[in-house]
Design a protein around this motif. Structure first.
Motif, PDB file in Angstrom:
ATOM      1  N   LYS A 180     -19.379   7.703  11.790  1.00 29.52           N
ATOM      2  CA  LYS A 180     -19.309   6.386  11.152  1.00 29.52           C
ATOM      3  C   LYS A 180     -18.523   6.460   9.850  1.00 29.52           C
ATOM      4  N   LYS A 181     -18.730   7.541   9.113  1.00 27.03           N
ATOM      5  CA  LYS A 181     -18.013   7.729   7.861  1.00 27.03           C
ATOM      6  C   LYS A 181     -16.520   7.865   8.119  1.00 27.03           C
ATOM      7  N   VAL A 182     -16.162   8.626   9.154  1.00 26.39           N
ATOM      8  CA  VAL A 182     -14.759   8.810   9.520  1.00 26.39           C
ATOM      9  C   VAL A 182     -14.122   7.478   9.897  1.00 26.39           C
ATOM     10  N   ALA A 183     -14.832   6.663  10.680  1.00 28.18           N
ATOM     11  CA  ALA A 183     -14.300   5.368  11.110  1.00 28.18           C
ATOM     12  C   ALA A 183     -14.031   4.463   9.914  1.00 28.18           C
ATOM     13  N   TYR A 184     -14.925   4.476   8.931  1.00 29.77           N
ATOM     14  CA  TYR A 184     -14.746   3.667   7.720  1.00 29.77           C
ATOM     15  C   TYR A 184     -13.501   4.116   6.952  1.00 29.77           C
ATOM     16  N   ILE A 185     -13.352   5.431   6.782  1.00 25.92           N
ATOM     17  CA  ILE A 185     -12.199   5.964   6.061  1.00 25.92           C
ATOM     18  C   ILE A 185     -10.909   5.644   6.786  1.00 25.92           C
ATOM     19  N   GLU A 186     -10.916   5.774   8.110  1.00 25.61           N
ATOM     20  CA  GLU A 186      -9.716   5.484   8.895  1.00 25.61           C
ATOM     21  C   GLU A 186      -9.299   4.029   8.753  1.00 25.61           C
ATOM     22  N   ASN A 187     -10.248   3.111   8.726  1.00 24.30           N
ATOM     23  CA  ASN A 187      -9.923   1.695   8.557  1.00 24.30           C
ATOM     24  C   ASN A 187      -9.281   1.430   7.202  1.00 24.30           C
ATOM     25  N   LYS A 188      -9.791   2.068   6.162  1.00 22.41           N
ATOM     26  CA  LYS A 188      -9.219   1.903   4.829  1.00 22.41           C
ATOM     27  C   LYS A 188      -7.791   2.471   4.779  1.00 22.41           C
ATOM     28  N   CYS A 189      -7.583   3.621   5.423  1.00 20.40           N
ATOM     29  CA  CYS A 189      -6.253   4.223   5.443  1.00 20.40           C
ATOM     30  C   CYS A 189      -5.284   3.368   6.256  1.00 20.40           C
ATOM     31  N   ARG A 190      -5.772   2.763   7.315  1.00 23.56           N
ATOM     32  CA  ARG A 190      -4.936   1.896   8.140  1.00 23.56           C
ATOM     33  C   ARG A 190      -4.433   0.700   7.324  1.00 23.56           C
ATOM     34  N   GLU A 191      -5.301   0.142   6.514  1.00 22.89           N
ATOM     35  CA  GLU A 191      -4.912  -0.966   5.641  1.00 22.89           C
ATOM     36  C   GLU A 191      -3.845  -0.516   4.643  1.00 22.89           C
ATOM     37  N   GLU A 192      -4.023   0.679   4.078  1.00 26.64           N
ATOM     38  CA  GLU A 192      -3.065   1.206   3.106  1.00 26.64           C
ATOM     39  C   GLU A 192      -1.712   1.484   3.755  1.00 26.64           C
ATOM     40  N   LEU A 193      -1.735   2.009   4.976  1.00 24.01           N
ATOM     41  CA  LEU A 193      -0.495   2.298   5.694  1.00 24.01           C
ATOM     42  C   LEU A 193       0.287   1.021   5.971  1.00 24.01           C
ATOM     43  N   THR A 194      -0.415  -0.009   6.372  1.00 24.21           N
ATOM     44  CA  THR A 194       0.233  -1.300   6.630  1.00 24.21           C
ATOM     45  C   THR A 194       0.824  -1.887   5.358  1.00 24.21           C
ATOM     46  N   LYS A 195       0.113  -1.729   4.267  1.00 24.37           N
ATOM     47  CA  LYS A 195       0.533  -2.323   3.000  1.00 24.37           C
ATOM     48  C   LYS A 195       1.685  -1.563   2.356  1.00 24.37           C
ATOM     49  N   ASP A 196       1.567  -0.242   2.239  1.00 27.47           N
ATOM     50  CA  ASP A 196       2.514   0.538   1.427  1.00 27.47           C
ATOM     51  C   ASP A 196       3.065   1.772   2.127  1.00 27.47           C
ATOM     52  N   GLY A 197       3.004   1.809   3.453  1.00 29.05           N
ATOM     53  CA  GLY A 197       3.449   2.997   4.175  1.00 29.05           C
ATOM     54  C   GLY A 197       4.880   3.390   3.878  1.00 29.05           C
ATOM     55  N   ASP A 198       5.770   2.410   3.716  1.00 28.60           N
ATOM     56  CA  ASP A 198       7.170   2.719   3.447  1.00 28.60           C
ATOM     57  C   ASP A 198       7.343   3.431   2.105  1.00 28.60           C
ATOM     58  N   LYS A 199       6.487   3.116   1.129  1.00 32.11           N
ATOM     59  CA  LYS A 199       6.568   3.775  -0.179  1.00 32.11           C
ATOM     60  C   LYS A 199       6.159   5.244  -0.081  1.00 32.11           C
ATOM     61  N   TYR A 200       5.159   5.513   0.738  1.00 29.65           N
ATOM     62  CA  TYR A 200       4.726   6.906   0.933  1.00 29.65           C
ATOM     63  C   TYR A 200       5.813   7.708   1.651  1.00 29.65           C
ATOM     64  N   ILE A 201       6.427   7.091   2.653  1.00 29.55           N
ATOM     65  CA  ILE A 201       7.526   7.745   3.371  1.00 29.55           C
ATOM     66  C   ILE A 201       8.663   8.069   2.399  1.00 29.55           C
ATOM     67  N   GLU A 202       9.007   7.113   1.564  1.00 32.17           N
ATOM     68  CA  GLU A 202      10.097   7.312   0.605  1.00 32.17           C
ATOM     69  C   GLU A 202       9.782   8.460  -0.351  1.00 32.17           C
ATOM     70  N   LEU A 203       8.533   8.573  -0.766  1.00 29.69           N
ATOM     71  CA  LEU A 203       8.145   9.639  -1.683  1.00 29.69           C
ATOM     72  C   LEU A 203       8.283  11.012  -1.019  1.00 29.69           C
ATOM     73  N   VAL A 204       7.878  11.118   0.256  1.00 30.58           N
ATOM     74  CA  VAL A 204       8.035  12.382   0.977  1.00 30.58           C
ATOM     75  C   VAL A 204       9.514  12.728   1.130  1.00 30.58           C
ATOM     76  N   GLU A 205      10.318  11.743   1.529  1.00 30.88           N
ATOM     77  CA  GLU A 205      11.746  11.975   1.727  1.00 30.88           C
ATOM     78  C   GLU A 205      12.416  12.439   0.430  1.00 30.88           C
ATOM     79  N   ASN A 206      12.081  11.796  -0.671  1.00 29.46           N
ATOM     80  CA  ASN A 206      12.672  12.177  -1.959  1.00 29.46           C
ATOM     81  C   ASN A 206      12.211  13.563  -2.402  1.00 29.46           C
ATOM     82  N   THR A 207      10.981  13.922  -2.029  1.00 32.35           N
ATOM     83  CA  THR A 207      10.447  15.228  -2.395  1.00 32.35           C
ATOM     84  C   THR A 207      11.183  16.362  -1.694  1.00 32.35           C
ATOM     85  N   LEU A 208      11.556  16.158  -0.437  1.00 28.58           N
ATOM     86  CA  LEU A 208      12.093  17.243   0.384  1.00 28.58           C
ATOM     87  C   LEU A 208      13.614  17.225   0.557  1.00 28.58           C
TER      88      LEU A 208
END
Length: 233
Positions: A27-55
């Motif tokens: 149940k704890k995992v499901a809750y965390i996954e839902n929160k991460c899913r919301e974050e991915l939808t909202k700002d996923g492109d920013k996280y991708i850009e940060l990884v790309e710039n890092t490497l």
């Protein structure tokens, strides 16, 4: 010894750990996954850009992978039910896990987990903000490359909560990448993306399948009686 360390030792007892996983952990995992899913939808492109710039100025051969590669190649976006970002990185003498960790740390990422199998690291996860980035290590072997995938299988008996079953994943070799556009970000993908996706998800990868089960593709083989160890940091 901290309370957290004591709790991890208690959960390592099979009866306690398995009961916790069944009634509370899932149940704890499901809750965390839902929160991460919301974050991915909202700002996923920013996280991708940060990884790309890092490497991008490193010696690493890296590219989005697994569900992230599937979504961007097929739909031009993240898969609706996904909750993290997947990258592959080719581990060689010229670019090691230590090199990755040093670069990620400089960009504000924190290493949160790694999987160790057969005496060496095979996968690492990093967190920044509210999202996890998984890096799957890939290793060249002659005309192909291999990777290891790890899974908790309910019917298997483990010695503690951090053991996982191991799959050997055999893939077409990736030797170069190309860029595709997502929103305002250039994203690294394998030059042979469709070949990689067919190996992981089979020939019908273009058809969305919300019931897809990890490690069920033609490239994955369960290594019987083998276990990896998850190190949570």
């Amino acid at each position: 010894m901290s309370v957290k360390s004591i709790w991890h030792k208690v959960k390592a007892i099979p009866l306690i750990g398995n009961t916790y996983e069944k009634y509370i952990g899932s149940k704890k995992v499901a809750y965390i996954e839902n929160k991460c899913r919301e974050e991915l939808t909202k700002d996923g492109d920013k996280y991708i850009e940060l990884v790309e710039n890092t490497l991008k100025n490193s010696d690493a051969l890296y590219y989005v992978y697994a569900g992230t590669l599937l979504g961007l190649t097929r739909d031009g976006k993240f898969i609706n039910w996904d909750f993290d970002i997947d990258y592959a990185i080719v581990i060689t003498q010229n670019f090691t896990w230590n090199d990755l960790e040093n670069l990620m740390k400089k960009s504000g990422f924190k290493k949160t987990r790694e999987f160790v199998f057969d005496g060496s690291v095979k996968e690492q996860s990093y967190a920044v903000g509210k999202l996890n980035i998984d890096f799957f290590g890939q290793f060249y072997e002659d005309t192909h490359m291999i990777q290891y995938s790890f899974e908790y299988i309910p019917d298997c008996k483990y010695n503690n909560e951090n053991e996982r079953s191991v799959y050997l994943v055999t893939l077409p070799k990736v030797v170069e990448t190309k860029k595709i556009r997502m929103e305002n970000v250039d994203v690294s993908v394998p030059a042979n993306s469709e070949e990689i996706l067919a190996a992981i998800y089979n020939e019908d990868w273009r058809v969305p399948n919300p019931n897809w089960k990890s490690n069920s593709g033609k490239c994955s083989v369960l290594l019987k009686n083998k276990v990896a160890y998850q190190v949570v940091l």
